[in-house]
Design an enzyme around this catalytic site. Structure first.
Site, short mmCIF file in Angstrom:
data_model
loop_
_atom_site.label_atom_id
_atom_site.label_comp_id
_atom_site.label_asym_id
_atom_site.label_seq_id
_atom_site.Cartn_x
_atom_site.Cartn_y
_atom_site.Cartn_z
N GLU A 112 -1.26 -21.78 -0.67
CA GLU A 112 -2.63 -21.71 -0.17
C GLU A 112 -2.68 -21.99 1.33
O GLU A 112 -3.35 -21.27 2.08
CB GLU A 112 -3.51 -22.72 -0.92
CG GLU A 112 -3.72 -22.36 -2.37
CD GLU A 112 -4.61 -23.34 -3.11
OE1 GLU A 112 -4.97 -23.04 -4.25
OE2 GLU A 112 -4.96 -24.41 -2.55
N PRO A 121 -10.35 -22.76 -8.52
CA PRO A 121 -9.96 -23.39 -9.78
C PRO A 121 -10.64 -22.70 -10.97
O PRO A 121 -11.59 -21.95 -10.79
CB PRO A 121 -10.48 -24.83 -9.63
CG PRO A 121 -10.68 -25.03 -8.17
CD PRO A 121 -11.02 -23.69 -7.61
N ASP A 134 5.01 -7.29 3.74
CA ASP A 134 4.29 -6.19 3.09
C ASP A 134 3.48 -6.68 1.87
O ASP A 134 4.07 -7.05 0.85
CB ASP A 134 5.31 -5.13 2.66
CG ASP A 134 4.67 -3.94 1.98
OD1 ASP A 134 3.42 -3.94 1.84
OD2 ASP A 134 5.40 -3.01 1.60
N SER A 137 -16.79 -12.42 -6.98
CA SER A 137 -15.66 -11.81 -6.28
C SER A 137 -16.11 -10.66 -5.40
O SER A 137 -15.54 -10.42 -4.34
CB SER A 137 -14.66 -11.23 -7.28
OG SER A 137 -13.77 -12.21 -7.71
N TRP A 172 -11.44 -16.49 -5.12
CA TRP A 172 -10.69 -17.18 -6.18
C TRP A 172 -10.91 -18.68 -6.04
O TRP A 172 -11.50 -19.14 -5.07
CB TRP A 172 -9.19 -16.85 -6.07
CG TRP A 172 -8.61 -16.98 -4.69
CD1 TRP A 172 -8.52 -15.98 -3.75
CD2 TRP A 172 -8.11 -18.17 -4.05
NE1 TRP A 172 -7.98 -16.48 -2.59
CE2 TRP A 172 -7.70 -17.81 -2.74
CE3 TRP A 172 -7.92 -19.49 -4.46
CZ2 TRP A 172 -7.16 -18.73 -1.83
CZ3 TRP A 172 -7.38 -20.41 -3.55
CH2 TRP A 172 -6.99 -20.03 -2.26
N HIS A 180 -7.48 -6.45 -7.65
CA HIS A 180 -8.58 -7.27 -7.14
C HIS A 180 -8.66 -7.24 -5.60
O HIS A 180 -9.73 -6.98 -5.03
CB HIS A 180 -8.37 -8.71 -7.66
CG HIS A 180 -9.57 -9.59 -7.59
ND1 HIS A 180 -9.60 -10.74 -6.84
CD2 HIS A 180 -10.76 -9.51 -8.21
CE1 HIS A 180 -10.78 -11.33 -7.01
NE2 HIS A 180 -11.50 -10.60 -7.83
N ALA A 224 -16.13 -17.02 -2.45
CA ALA A 224 -16.94 -16.69 -3.63
C ALA A 224 -17.22 -17.97 -4.41
O ALA A 224 -16.33 -18.77 -4.63
CB ALA A 224 -16.21 -15.69 -4.51
N SER A 225 -18.47 -18.15 -4.82
CA SER A 225 -18.87 -19.45 -5.39
C SER A 225 -18.37 -19.67 -6.82
O SER A 225 -18.36 -20.80 -7.29
CB SER A 225 -20.38 -19.60 -5.34
OG SER A 225 -20.99 -18.64 -6.16
N GLY A 226 -17.93 -18.60 -7.51
CA GLY A 226 -17.37 -18.80 -8.85
C GLY A 226 -18.17 -18.11 -9.94
O GLY A 226 -19.36 -17.86 -9.78
N ASN A 227 -17.50 -17.83 -11.05
CA ASN A 227 -18.10 -17.05 -12.14
C ASN A 227 -18.28 -17.86 -13.42
O ASN A 227 -18.27 -17.30 -14.50
CB ASN A 227 -17.24 -15.83 -12.45
CG ASN A 227 -17.26 -14.80 -11.33
OD1 ASN A 227 -18.13 -14.84 -10.46
ND2 ASN A 227 -16.32 -13.89 -11.33
N ASP A 255 -5.61 -12.63 -1.61
CA ASP A 255 -5.77 -12.21 -3.00
C ASP A 255 -4.42 -11.79 -3.59
O ASP A 255 -3.39 -12.35 -3.23
CB ASP A 255 -6.80 -11.07 -3.06
CG ASP A 255 -7.60 -11.09 -4.35
OD1 ASP A 255 -7.00 -10.82 -5.41
OD2 ASP A 255 -8.80 -11.37 -4.32
CA CA Z 1 -16.40 -22.80 -10.80
CA CA Z 2 5.95 -7.49 -0.54
#
Ligand code: CA
Ligand code: CA
Ligand code: CA
Ligand code: CA
Length: 485
Positions: free
Chosen positions: A154, A174, A99, A286, A172, A112, A210-213, A71
């Site tokens: 990613e 697209p 860190d 999320s 998170w 988040h 998470a499937s998306g919002n 995240d």
């Molecule tokens: Ca979506």
């Molecule tokens: Ca750092």
């Protein structure tokens, strides 16, 4: 009565039964954290909850399990996270250092990851905030969303320390704009593959997603290649009152739901917040994925030998449909329940409510993963049927189904007008795609692997039917759906 019994020659002995005080030898007590009573989804007198207390009472609290949150960073010195923080499960991909501390701004937009981390592993009985589902698990953070996200970013995040980290939680993907068709590129795809084959000494990394919002934009999570992937365990949401929330995206690749926010007035998720604070207003899918990651951590503590696929079976078998109110619950060919949503485009497909914490002590002997490919030209027909022998008689024979993928390449002048359904030999109808009114793209689908979990455990042998429909009222040009694979 006593005298009568004593005088009866056939009665040898009689004694009055009295009630004795007997206590269950159960040492579990509720966490004493100040916000625990507000965590309605963990423990609720109505039992509309994630049943975590039952797992805790059996002694499962996440000990020995390592979870990381991919995240915008994790506040590692938060007083409710510091004791479970694991630097070996953490990295800062954005700045290239060890860190993952979030970058602080006036608007706190990098809160988040810290919120998600607390849902999994906020400490218990320390007088701070509430508790995480797996409050003795180790928690790390990968800072990767606070900067330009590329395929390399990613892939590095998804492949961090896979022999140490057991569970990766990602909230998170697209844009949920109802028109994107996007997924992992070359390196991220490879990271998923390496994770499930080599991670956790070959048992496979567990990727919770998470499937998306995009519910309001009538988005479909099957058009999001991360959540649509068979390698991710996709989680959607149920509201406090047991309804499908407004932001929820329907799709056949979702495996289960956990609780999250809903309409105004419904309670939200209680967790740790940036600047060493607590919050009771974490929201959306999320918030659902980390709750599932926590439950999965409890199950892993009970049995560290579960493979990534065993874990998906466990989710299918232990999720209870009882707490999600919806008009489209269906039962598949082997009695597994899910939702189809034939006409309600904004509704959630085949999500199973309440991923229970009923942890397993046995390793499922899941059938080997096999691929059977069929490829043929289908011309302009709208309905394709194909008899499948599931590679019967060959080593790659598939006895029962887990995920089903329909890889489609087709062209169309407006992608958002298409509806695609897949019907299994036992008659289970999966909505692979419903029309997305915002999607005006003329790019069609290029080898897109639509995924469905609806035929889970069904026998794949028999006739499969794929239906492609143009839902535009006056246009009947189906383009050239040229290849069905
Ligand atoms: Ca979506
Ligand atoms: Ca750092
Ligand atoms: Ca706490
Ligand atoms: Ca998935």
């Amino acid at each position: 009565m006593h005298i009568k019994l004593q005088k009866d020659s056939q009665v040898l002995w009689a004694e009055q039964q009295v009630v004795k005080k007997r206590k269950k030898r159960d040492v579990f007590e509720d966490p004493t954290d100040p916000d625990f009573p507000k965590q309605w989804y963990l423990s609720n007198p109505t039992h509309q909850d994630l049943n975590t207390k039952a797992a805790w009472a059996q002694g499962y609290t996440g000990k020995g399990v390592v979870v990381t949150i991919l995240d915008d960073g994790v506040e590692k010195d938060h007083p409710d996270l510091i004791s479970n923080y694991d630097p070996e499960a953490s990295y800062d991909v954005n700045d290239g250092d060890a860190d993952p501390q979030p970058r602080y701004t006036q608007r706190n937009e990098n809160r988040h990851g810290t919120r998600c981390a607390g849902e999994v592993a906020a400490a218990a009985n320390n007088g701070v905030c509430g508790v995480g589902v797996a409050y003795n698990a180790k928690i790390g953070g990968v800072r990767m969303l606070d900067g330009e996200v590329t395929d390399v970013v990613e892939a590095r995040s998804l492949s961090l320390n896979p022999q140490h980290i057991h569970i990766y939680s990602a909230s998170w993907g697209p844009e949920d704009d109802g028109k994107s068709l996007d997924g992992p590129a070359k390196m991220a795809k490879e990271a998923f593959l390496q994770g499930i084959t080599k991670g956790r000494s070959g048992l496979g990394s567990i990727f919770v997603w998470a499937s998306g919002n995009g519910g309001r934009e009538q988005d479909s999570c099957n058009c999001d290649g991360y959540t649509n992937s068979i390698y991710t365990l996709s989680i959607s949401s149920t509201t406090e009152s047991g309804n499908v929330p407004w932001y929820s995206e329907p799709c056949s690749s979702t495996l289960a739901t956990t609780f999250s926010s809903g309409n105004p007035g419904e309670k939200q998720i209680v967790t740790t917040d940036l600047r060493q604070k607590c919050t009771d207003s974490h929201t959306g899918t999320s918030a659902s994925a980390p709750l599932a990651a926590g439950i999965i951590a409890l199950a892993l503590e009970a049995n560290m030998n579960l493979t990534w696929r065993d874990m998906q079976h466990l989710v299918v078998r232990t999720s209870l449909p009882g707490h999600l109110i919806a008009g489209d619950w269906k039962t598949n060919g082997v009695g597994r329940r899910g939702r189809e949503c034939p006409n309600q485009l904004w509704e959630d497909c085949f999500t199973q409510s309440e991923t229970g914490s009923d942890v397993s002590h046995t390793t499922l002997t899941a059938p080997p993963r096999s691929t059977c490919q069929t490829c043929r030209d289908v011309g302009n027909k709208l309905v394709f049927s194909k008899s499948v022998d599931a590679c019967w008689g060959r080593p790659e024979y598939v006895r029962s189904l887990e995920h089903v993928q329909a890889r489609l390449t087709l062209s169309h002048n407006q992608r958002g007008k298409l509806a695609i359904h897949l019907i299994s030999p036992l008659g289970t109808r999966s909505t692979l795609l419903f029309p997305r009114p915002n999607d005006y793209s003329s790019e069609g689908f290029n080898d897109w692997a639509f995924m469905s979990t609806h035929s889970w455990d069904e026998d794949p042998q028999g006739e499969w039917t794929l239906e492609i429909e143009n839902m535009a009222p006056h246009e009947r040009d189906y383009g050239n759906p040229s290849r069905l694979r």
